[in-house]
Design an enzyme around this catalytic site. Structure first.
Site, short mmCIF file in Angstrom:
data_model
loop_
_atom_site.label_atom_id
_atom_site.label_comp_id
_atom_site.label_asym_id
_atom_site.label_seq_id
_atom_site.Cartn_x
_atom_site.Cartn_y
_atom_site.Cartn_z
N ASN A 5 0.89 -1.15 0.05
CA ASN A 5 0.02 -0.13 -0.07
C ASN A 5 0.86 1.18 -0.04
O ASN A 5 1.58 1.59 0.93
CB ASN A 5 -0.96 0.05 1.35
N LYS A 7 0.08 4.45 -0.32
CA LYS A 7 -0.79 5.50 0.19
C LYS A 7 -0.41 6.71 -0.70
O LYS A 7 -0.19 6.48 -1.94
CB LYS A 7 0.33 5.75 1.53
N HIS A 91 -9.26 1.62 5.03
CA HIS A 91 -8.19 1.89 5.82
C HIS A 91 -8.31 2.77 6.88
O HIS A 91 -9.17 3.91 6.66
CB HIS A 91 -7.09 2.26 4.87
N GLU A 93 -6.78 5.24 7.88
CA GLU A 93 -6.42 6.68 7.34
C GLU A 93 -7.50 7.16 6.75
O GLU A 93 -7.80 8.53 6.59
CB GLU A 93 -5.09 6.64 6.52
N GLU A 165 -5.32 -4.37 10.88
CA GLU A 165 -4.42 -3.22 11.03
C GLU A 165 -4.43 -2.33 12.34
O GLU A 165 -5.27 -1.32 12.27
CB GLU A 165 -4.52 -2.51 9.87
N GLY A 171 2.86 2.60 10.74
CA GLY A 171 3.67 3.72 10.39
C GLY A 171 4.60 4.29 11.66
O GLY A 171 5.06 5.11 11.78
N SER A 210 3.73 -1.76 10.43
CA SER A 210 5.18 -1.87 10.74
C SER A 210 5.91 -3.24 10.39
O SER A 210 6.70 -3.65 10.94
CB SER A 210 5.50 -1.52 12.02
P1 13P Z 1 3.31 0.71 7.64
O1 13P Z 1 3.71 -0.74 6.93
O2 13P Z 1 3.94 1.84 7.03
O3 13P Z 1 3.13 0.66 9.18
O4 13P Z 1 1.62 1.00 7.27
C1 13P Z 1 0.81 -0.20 7.13
C2 13P Z 1 -0.52 0.22 6.55
O5 13P Z 1 -1.13 1.12 6.74
C3 13P Z 1 -0.74 -0.74 5.29
O6 13P Z 1 -1.96 -0.41 4.62
#
Ligand code: 13P
Length: 253
Positions: A5, A7, A91, A93, A165, A171, A210
């Protein structure tokens, strides 16, 4: 299954540079579905370049209607036309920064299945909820609302992918432990079975938050964890390929 992903990272040029480097880095990867979800602007170019190859294309979001006056949105048939197979839905976010409600998530999951896309439904609790032992309640609520319109008899159910997640792990460099991910995935599998029956055994459950080349095998291959959804560590061809290779090696035993 390993899913990148990206983003809101990578211009088209940067994305194409990744695509050029990746196949060499990922040589020898077998029996693993490798999916890349770039920003929308890269999908058309990726679609042409990936045709016939083993990399699979995914999108990070979509609207639930076929078409309409929805400025700035992208519809399921638009994604289908580009050969997109997977679409990330719900997601954290999107839920947190763009106010995406459970009702919207539900509409999108239903639309993805209706239009022949494979939804990757994201669920996750925040840090306080995790600490207060509310993880199962939060996930159950999110899952039930997201699947409200899905008929247990639907033939398309195996197309559904569910990603656990935890928001606090995204992150932050502080992932859940492999044990937590596996326990939660097992809990989700049980809920899916209650809701949908035996077909739930075919639904893939991913862990995300992560994940990196060093820790990916703490998750993938654990009971009920069928893959990883990866943000930051998927942005470099070498690192993403390393994770695909690790999972491939694990599968070959
Ligand atoms: P990270 O791997 O950067 O922690 O992000 C995970 C994520 O949100 C995947 O959709």
């Amino acid at each position: 299954m390993v899913v990148a992903n990206w983003k809101m990272y990578k211009t088209l040029d940067e994305a194409l540079a990744f695509l050029q480097a990746f196949p060499l880095e990922a040589e020898g990867v077998e029996d693993v579905e490798v999916v890349i979800c770039p920003p929308f602007i890269s999908l058309a170019d990726f679609s042409r370049r990936l045709a016939g190859g083993s990399l699979i294309l995914g999108a990070q979001n979509m609207h639930w209607e076929k078409e309409g006056a929805y400025t700035g949105e992208i519809s399921p048939p638009m994604l289908r036309e580009l050969g997109v197979r997977y679409v990330i839905i719900g997601h954290s976010e999107r839920r947190n920064f763009f106010g995406e409600s459970d009702r919207v998530v539900r509409n999108k999951v239903e639309a993805a299945l209706t239009y022949g896309l494979f939804p990757i439904l994201c669920l996750g609790e925040n840090w306080d909820q995790f600490n207060n032992g509310q993880t199962q309640d939060v996930l159950k609520n999110q899952l039930l609302l997201a699947l409200e319109k899905i008929s247990p008899k639907g033939e398309l159910i195996p197309n559904l992918v569910v990603a656990y997640e935890p928001i606090w792990a995204i992150g932050t460099g502080t992932p859940a432990t492999g044990q937590t991910a596996s326990d939660v995935a097992g809990y989700l599998r049980g809920l899916l079975k209650e809701l949908l029956g035996g077909v739930a055994d075919n639904i893939r459950i991913l862990y995300g938050g992560s994940v990196n080349p060093e820790n990916i095998l703490e998750y993938v291959g654990k009971p009920d964890v069928d893959g990883a959804l990866i943000g930051g560590s998927s942005l470099k061809a070498q690192s993403f390929a390393e994770m695909a290779r690790a999972v491939s090696g694990e599968r070959r035993g």
